[in-house]
Design an enzyme around this catalytic site. Sequence first.
Site, PDB file in Angstrom:
ATOM      1  N   LYS A 131       0.103  -1.217   0.160  1.00  0.00           N
ATOM      2  CA  LYS A 131       0.063   0.417   0.153  1.00  0.00           C
ATOM      3  C   LYS A 131       0.607   1.274   0.757  1.00  0.00           C
ATOM      4  CE  LYS A 131      -3.722  -2.255   2.173  1.00  0.00           C
ATOM      5  NZ  LYS A 131      -4.668  -2.265   3.692  1.00  0.00           N
ATOM      6  N   ASN A 155      -1.873   0.193   7.371  1.00  0.00           N
ATOM      7  CA  ASN A 155      -1.028  -1.485   7.701  1.00  0.00           C
ATOM      8  C   ASN A 155      -0.252  -2.192   6.635  1.00  0.00           C
ATOM      9  OD1 ASN A 155      -3.624  -1.964   6.385  1.00  0.00           O
ATOM     10  ND2 ASN A 155      -4.674  -3.066   7.345  1.00  0.00           N
ATOM     11  N   HIS A 201      -1.643  -5.054   1.488  1.00  0.00           N
ATOM     12  CA  HIS A 201      -2.619  -6.298   0.931  1.00  0.00           C
ATOM     13  C   HIS A 201      -2.364  -7.507   0.164  1.00  0.00           C
ATOM     14  CE1 HIS A 201      -6.814  -7.615  -0.274  1.00  0.00           C
ATOM     15  NE2 HIS A 201      -6.191  -8.077  -1.336  1.00  0.00           N
ATOM     16  N   PHE A 221     -15.300   2.784   7.478  1.00  0.00           N
ATOM     17  CA  PHE A 221     -14.225   3.652   6.713  1.00  0.00           C
ATOM     18  C   PHE A 221     -14.041   3.308   5.041  1.00  0.00           C
ATOM     19  CE2 PHE A 221     -13.835  -0.893   8.744  1.00  0.00           C
ATOM     20  CZ  PHE A 221     -13.299  -1.091   7.350  1.00  0.00           C
ATOM     21  N   TYR A 266     -11.768  -2.523  -3.150  1.00  0.00           N
ATOM     22  CA  TYR A 266     -13.037  -3.251  -1.334  1.00  0.00           C
ATOM     23  C   TYR A 266     -14.953  -2.907  -1.727  1.00  0.00           C
ATOM     24  CZ  TYR A 266      -8.354  -3.002  -0.015  1.00  0.00           C
ATOM     25  OH  TYR A 266      -6.702  -3.300   0.902  1.00  0.00           O
ATOM     26  N   GLU A 268      -8.898 -10.369  -7.472  1.00  0.00           N
ATOM     27  CA  GLU A 268      -8.229  -9.487  -7.168  1.00  0.00           C
ATOM     28  C   GLU A 268      -6.703  -9.902  -8.947  1.00  0.00           C
ATOM     29  OE1 GLU A 268      -6.907 -10.082  -3.436  1.00  0.00           O
ATOM     30  OE2 GLU A 268      -9.553  -9.755  -2.597  1.00  0.00           O
TER      31      GLU A 268
HETATM   32  P1  GDP Z   1      -7.196  -7.493   5.537  1.00  0.00           P
HETATM   33  O1  GDP Z   1      -7.924  -8.538   4.571  1.00  0.00           O
HETATM   34  O2  GDP Z   1      -6.558  -8.176   6.580  1.00  0.00           O
HETATM   35  O3  GDP Z   1      -6.890  -6.110   4.186  1.00  0.00           O
HETATM   36  O4  GDP Z   1      -8.588  -6.626   5.849  1.00  0.00           O
HETATM   37  P2  GDP Z   1     -10.243  -6.204   5.693  1.00  0.00           P
HETATM   38  O5  GDP Z   1     -10.806  -6.875   4.157  1.00  0.00           O
HETATM   39  O6  GDP Z   1     -10.966  -6.665   6.444  1.00  0.00           O
HETATM   40  O7  GDP Z   1      -9.589  -5.034   5.319  1.00  0.00           O
HETATM   41  C1  GDP Z   1      -9.173  -4.118   4.018  1.00  0.00           C
HETATM   42  C2  GDP Z   1      -8.870  -3.478   4.875  1.00  0.00           C
HETATM   43  O8  GDP Z   1      -9.265  -2.186   5.190  1.00  0.00           O
HETATM   44  C3  GDP Z   1      -7.658  -2.882   6.067  1.00  0.00           C
HETATM   45  O9  GDP Z   1      -6.757  -4.420   5.431  1.00  0.00           O
HETATM   46  C4  GDP Z   1      -7.539  -1.589   6.334  1.00  0.00           C
HETATM   47  O10 GDP Z   1      -6.381  -1.476   5.744  1.00  0.00           O
HETATM   48  C5  GDP Z   1      -8.755  -1.604   6.228  1.00  0.00           C
HETATM   49  N1  GDP Z   1      -9.577  -1.633   7.166  1.00  0.00           N
HETATM   50  C6  GDP Z   1      -9.748  -2.599   7.898  1.00  0.00           C
HETATM   51  N2  GDP Z   1     -11.190  -2.582   8.926  1.00  0.00           N
HETATM   52  C7  GDP Z   1     -10.620  -1.068   9.135  1.00  0.00           C
HETATM   53  C8  GDP Z   1     -11.194  -0.500  10.511  1.00  0.00           C
HETATM   54  O11 GDP Z   1     -12.036  -0.905  11.584  1.00  0.00           O
HETATM   55  N3  GDP Z   1     -10.815   1.179  10.435  1.00  0.00           N
HETATM   56  C9  GDP Z   1      -9.738   1.349   9.569  1.00  0.00           C
HETATM   57  N4  GDP Z   1      -9.065   3.294   8.772  1.00  0.00           N
HETATM   58  N5  GDP Z   1      -9.589   0.837   8.293  1.00  0.00           N
HETATM   59  C10 GDP Z   1      -9.562  -0.314   8.638  1.00  0.00           C
HETATM   60 MG    MG Z   2      -9.424  -8.109   3.432  1.00  0.00          MG
END
Ligand code: GDP
Ligand code: MG
Length: 150
Positions: free
Chosen positions: A12, A115, A118, A60, A52, A129
């Site tokens: 990212k 973070n 991805h 968010f 996404y 993807e």
């Molecule tokens: P991942 O698959 O581990 O990346 O997690 P997810 O698919 O649930 O979410 C995608 C991305 O959205 C995450 O990597 C974070 O960058 C962001 N994200 C997820 N949950 C949160 C949250 O509670 N707050 C914020 N600001 N970003 C979030």
């Molecule tokens: Mg994810």
Amino acid sequence: MANNEQTFIMIKPDGVARGLVGEIIKRFEAKGYYLRALKMMNVPKELAEEHYVDLASKPFYPGLVNYIVSGPVVATVWEGKGVVVTGRKLVGATNPLASEPGSIRGDYAIDVGRNIIHGSDAVESAKREIALWFPDGLADNKPSTQWIYE
Ligand code: GDP
Ligand code: MG
């Protein structure tokens, strides 16, 4: 289990800006996975939104899309046995405060909204993807795997 399973890993904008591209690639290569495709790019807003799309109802989501388009990313495809599940372990839990030390997020990030990386969460989402980020397909290449797989 297939040796040619693929996953989509994206560094990212924060990971690129912080100079962590080499460190991340190094970890996947050191494990034995094969770097099947790589490109650095600025992300069109529509691509970030589509990537996404499952999170579109989350509060968010707008901030997440703005984060992904805020600077160049490095989009990669990795190939190898179990690469989706093991790739997620290398990446670490979504919230870096909960990610194990030793994982990429556990070692290099603090905030869930920054973070750095991805990773696809299933073989099916990896296929979606990869098709989304590499619409022209992947270059035809075959790694030598005799020192990785029995
Ligand atoms: P991942 O698959 O581990 O990346 O997690 P997810 O698919 O649930 O979410 C995608 C991305 O959205 C995450 O990597 C974070 O960058 C962001 N994200 C997820 N949950 C949160 C949250 O509670 N707050 C914020 N600001 N970003 C979030
Ligand atoms: Mg994810």
